[in-house]
Design a protein around this motif. Structure first.
Motif, PDB file in Angstrom:
ATOM      1  N   GLU A  24       0.734  -1.007   0.207  1.00  0.00           N
ATOM      2  CA  GLU A  24      -0.069  -0.035  -0.055  1.00  0.00           C
ATOM      3  C   GLU A  24       0.718   1.086   0.016  1.00  0.00           C
ATOM      4  O   GLU A  24       2.121   1.172   0.598  1.00  0.00           O
ATOM      5  N   ASN A  56      -3.503   3.940  -0.475  1.00  0.00           N
ATOM      6  CA  ASN A  56      -4.163   4.015   0.712  1.00  0.00           C
ATOM      7  C   ASN A  56      -4.098   5.507   1.320  1.00  0.00           C
ATOM      8  O   ASN A  56      -3.112   6.116   1.336  1.00  0.00           O
ATOM      9  N   LEU A 106      -2.429   6.930   4.411  1.00  0.00           N
ATOM     10  CA  LEU A 106      -0.828   6.920   4.654  1.00  0.00           C
ATOM     11  C   LEU A 106      -0.389   8.458   4.316  1.00  0.00           C
ATOM     12  O   LEU A 106      -1.319   9.168   3.508  1.00  0.00           O
ATOM     13  N   GLU A 164       4.575   7.858   1.775  1.00  0.00           N
ATOM     14  CA  GLU A 164       4.611   6.461   2.709  1.00  0.00           C
ATOM     15  C   GLU A 164       4.114   5.398   1.757  1.00  0.00           C
ATOM     16  O   GLU A 164       3.271   5.466   1.099  1.00  0.00           O
ATOM     17  N   TYR A 165       4.886   4.253   2.287  1.00  0.00           N
ATOM     18  CA  TYR A 165       4.465   2.789   1.825  1.00  0.00           C
ATOM     19  C   TYR A 165       4.380   1.987   2.880  1.00  0.00           C
ATOM     20  O   TYR A 165       5.247   2.005   3.858  1.00  0.00           O
ATOM     21  N   VAL A 166       3.474   0.765   2.521  1.00  0.00           N
ATOM     22  CA  VAL A 166       3.494  -0.130   3.829  1.00  0.00           C
ATOM     23  C   VAL A 166       3.586  -1.467   3.156  1.00  0.00           C
ATOM     24  O   VAL A 166       3.007  -1.725   2.053  1.00  0.00           O
ATOM     25  N   LYS A 203       2.502  -5.578   3.691  1.00  0.00           N
ATOM     26  CA  LYS A 203       1.855  -6.488   4.735  1.00  0.00           C
ATOM     27  C   LYS A 203       2.076  -7.769   4.340  1.00  0.00           C
ATOM     28  O   LYS A 203       2.027  -8.137   3.171  1.00  0.00           O
ATOM     29  N   ARG A 230       1.010  -5.672   9.274  1.00  0.00           N
ATOM     30  CA  ARG A 230       2.033  -4.646   8.777  1.00  0.00           C
ATOM     31  C   ARG A 230       3.669  -5.213   9.324  1.00  0.00           C
ATOM     32  O   ARG A 230       3.711  -5.421  10.293  1.00  0.00           O
ATOM     33  N   ALA A 261       6.589  -3.908   7.212  1.00  0.00           N
ATOM     34  CA  ALA A 261       7.571  -2.988   7.011  1.00  0.00           C
ATOM     35  C   ALA A 261       7.015  -1.813   6.437  1.00  0.00           C
ATOM     36  O   ALA A 261       5.792  -1.839   5.864  1.00  0.00           O
ATOM     37  N   SER A 262       7.660  -0.760   6.472  1.00  0.00           N
ATOM     38  CA  SER A 262       7.367   0.663   5.757  1.00  0.00           C
ATOM     39  C   SER A 262       8.323   1.294   5.258  1.00  0.00           C
ATOM     40  O   SER A 262       9.767   0.921   5.853  1.00  0.00           O
ATOM     41  N   GLN A 306       9.280   5.576   3.625  1.00  0.00           N
ATOM     42  CA  GLN A 306       8.974   6.785   2.764  1.00  0.00           C
ATOM     43  C   GLN A 306      10.149   7.291   1.793  1.00  0.00           C
ATOM     44  O   GLN A 306      11.314   6.879   1.963  1.00  0.00           O
TER      45      GLN A 306
END
Length: 686
Positions: free
Chosen positions: A348, A392, A395, A399-401, A403, A408, A410-411, A413
């Motif tokens: 996302e 999404n 967010l 930013e990215y996520v 899953k 979740r 890892a994330s 920017q």
């Protein structure tokens, strides 16, 4: 070629031939009726299509019918001017249809031409032009939508191919209709010119060649010319109307008749207003009530009947839904089962990162995802599930996520207008950027702009573009969590793949020696330590050899690792160079051997907290010293304690490889750069 193919070719050739060779009047009558029949067929087909592409041959058919009609015009003109007759059909249209009056005929003909040229043809041409423009403009968005659905796993490759072909066909169709409408416009102009030529030329030939009085010649050739114009313009009007229907037709589930009756009469109450308005006209205007009131009564009665039918349909539908299995199913708790589905992998991102997924803006994330899946299949031997990609709005824009199974893991920017610069080890103060951390490996880095990029490269910094940062992070996350992606269904698919070429080993192992779930546990333990399971045949053969002696997945995993010694050696060792490792000292080996306790439920490791802290500090110090030299730290231990040491270490250093001597090939040179002991809490280095 089939007979019908030859028939079409011959028909097209004959259209051209009929412009040159005189035809008998009887054949002209037949061809005129054929022309009218074709026009009626075309307009009826156009009215019954559900979408424009169902009649995709229409632009070409429009050209052929126009050519056929012009060919008939040439033949009938030749017959009129030569023989003073155009056949029974033309004479009927010239005398009976317009009442034998040349002036009335000319006026009717002009009205038909004006209707076709200024109303239908002009409107169809404009609609086709706008439709073609909007279709071409919307192609990139439609293509991106198809790619997004394909990348998210919502459609298959075949469905995506069909949808792409449909988008391309729509653009070609409306572009062709835009051009074909010009033929209709030209045909209307040609009809006027041909009629004028027939009248003027017939008058001249009748007077000078046939010696007819000027009045008789004018009346004769005017009626014949008008009849010729009518028999050509009526089919032309039908086909022009068909063109307008096709280009203005929106996609629906029914034909034109169904849509008109369904949508135009969808509100019966409004017809009462129409009936009331007509009644007021009958009362307050001089128009005879006997003319208006019957029409108003019919409209009101139609509204009453339609309203009654709608109520009956709603009542029947309601009763059917109450007792239907679908309605009962909706009341059950199981009806929400689809909401429980969790995607294996989700990516996302905020709205600011849409360009990395949008092909029209240069984004290639979907292509990178395909390459990631191929890379994981080659390196790990697993089929990575479809990665669902979505934006999404909750967010941050950049930013990215990531899953895994809805959680979740890892994330990060990224800045699309910058580049990630990673230091070579010695920072250069002249390199100015926004401080950050590389998301995949946690290394300090800088976001630098385009002007600073070249200077950073000259200083030895590693420059990475934002899409590569994302794809690298996604790849590492998948590798780190690969063991979570291998369920029983995935293991069954891998085993069935082996069964196709080596059925004997599968039949011996499953289900006689091991269950599918037991094999899954072994594969998960291998993947958790980043050992590829691509050589599934050797893994299954090793399990078949040792499953009869032990059912413990930890023990079986050790046997499999030793069987894959060549693969593990090549994974960590560089050919021609010694493998630098940290060895477990004798005191550490002894401590682990003494701390293993056996029970009916299996073996487990029990070390007091103080000793665990000492071991943790010693291993961390040794690994840190080796990592500073640019070498990946590896802990080498004996086969008897490897699995217990791995269980202990994975709690605080999950990425530290733990190998045993039996997992390395005999010809590999091993260089110990340190040893971990706990006898005095000290660390020794070599």
């Amino acid at each position: 070629m089939k007979i019908k193919d030859y028939a079409i070719l011959v028909a097209v050739i004959m259209i051209v031939v009929m412009m040159v060779i005189p035809l008998p009047t009887l054949l002209l009558d037949v061809l005129i009726m054929v022309n009218i029949s074709i026009a009626l067929t075309i307009i009826l087909v156009a009215m019954n299509t559900k979408e424009a592409l169902e009649f995709s041959i229409f632009p070409t058919l429009l050209l052929l019918t126009t050519l056929f009609r012009l060919g008939l015009n040439v033949s009938t003109t030749r017959s009129i001017l030569t023989n003073q007759t155009g056949g029974e059909v033309i004479e009927t249209f010239g005398s009976f249809v317009v009442g034998g009056s040349a002036i009335i005929g000319i006026l009717v003909f002009l009205i038909l031409v004006i209707i076709q040229f200024l109303v239908i043809t002009k409107g169809s041409e404009r609609v086709a032009e706008v439709a073609a423009r909007f279709t071409l403009d919307s192609m990139p968005g439609k293509q991106m939508s198809i790619d997004a659905d394909l990348g998210a796993g919502m459609i298959s490759d075949q469905e995506a191919k069909k949808r792409r072909e449909k988008v391309s066909q729509e653009a070609d169709f409306y572009g062709a209709m835009d051009g074909a409408s010009k033929f209709v416009k030209g045909d209307a102009i040609a009809g006027i010119i041909i009629t004028v030529i027939n009248i003027v030329g017939g008058l001249a030939i009748g007077v000078m060649v046939h010696g007819l009085p000027i009045g008789e010649a004018a009346n004769l050739f005017a009626l014949l010319s008008i009849g010729d114009g009518l028999v050509s313009q009526i089919p032309a009007l039908l086909i022009s109307t068909a063109a307008g229907i096709v280009v203005t037709r929106a996609v629906s589930d029914g034909n034109l008749g169904t849509d008109i009756t369904k949508q135009l009469f969808a509100y019966p109450k409004l017809l009462y207003i129409v009936a009331g308005t007509l009644t007021l006209l009958a009362v307050f205007t001089p128009i005879s009530p006997m003319l208006i009131l019957p029409v108003a009564a019919v409209v009101a009665f139609g509204a009453f009947r339609m309203q009654s039918n709608l109520k009956k349909e709603e009542k029947v539908e309601k009763e059917a839904n109450i007792g239907s299995p679908e309605a009962e199913e909706l009341k059950k708790p199981e009806s929400v089962i689809d909401l429980l589905h969790v995607d294996a992998i989700e990516f996302e991102f905020g709205y600011g990162l849409i360009p990395i997924a949008d092909k029209n803006q240069g984004g290639d994330l979907l292509d990178r995802v395909i390459m990631i899946r191929r890379q994981c299949a080659m390196e790990l031997g697993i089929v990575v599930p479809v990665i669902r990609i979505r934006d999404n709005i909750q967010l941050q824009p950049n930013e990215y996520v990531i899953k895994i199974k809805g959680n979740r893991v890892a994330s990060g920017q990224i800045m699309l207008d910058h580049y990630l610069a990673m230091s070579p080890g010695v920072d250069d103060d002249s390199i100015i950027g926004i401080e950050t951390v590389e998301p995949a490996f946690g290394m300090p880095a800088l976001w630098v702009n385009e002007e600073m990029k070249e200077e950073a490269e000259m200083s030895g910094y590693a420059i990475v573009d934002p899409p590569s940062v994302v794809s690298t992070h996604l790849t590492e996350v998948i590798k780190r969590h690969a063991h979570e992606l291998v369920g029983r269904q995935e293991v069954k698919a891998l085993i069935e793949n082996v069964r196709e070429n080596s059925p004997a080993v599968v039949e011996e192992l499953i289900p006689n020696l091991m269950a599918l779930g037991e094999v899954q546990k072994v594969l998960m333990k291998l993947l958790k330590e980043k050992v590829s399971i691509r050589n599934m045949l050797m893994i299954l053969e090793t399990l078949a050899d040792y499953a009869a002696y032990s059912k413990d997945p930890d023990v079986l995993t050790e046997y499999v690792r030793q069987a894959l010694s060549r693969q593990i050696t090549l994974q960590y060792a560089t050919p021609g160079q010694p493998l630098q490792v940290i060895t477990a000292g004798a005191s550490l080996e002894k401590k682990f051997a003494e701390s293993v306790h056996r029970s009916d439920q299996g073996n487990y490791l029990s070390i007091d907290p103080e000793t665990s802290q000492v071991i943790f500090q010693n291993i961390s110090e040794q690994a840190g010293q080796l990592q500073q030299t640019g070498v990946q730290p590896i802990l080498l231990t004996s086969p008897a304690t490897r699995m217990y040491m791995r269980q202990f270490i994975e709690r605080f250093a999950p990425d530290l490889p733990v190998l045993s001597y039996n997992e390395l090939e005999p010809d590999i040179e091993i260089q110990s750069v340190g040893a971990v002991n706990i006898s005095s809490g000290a660390v020794s280095g070599l």
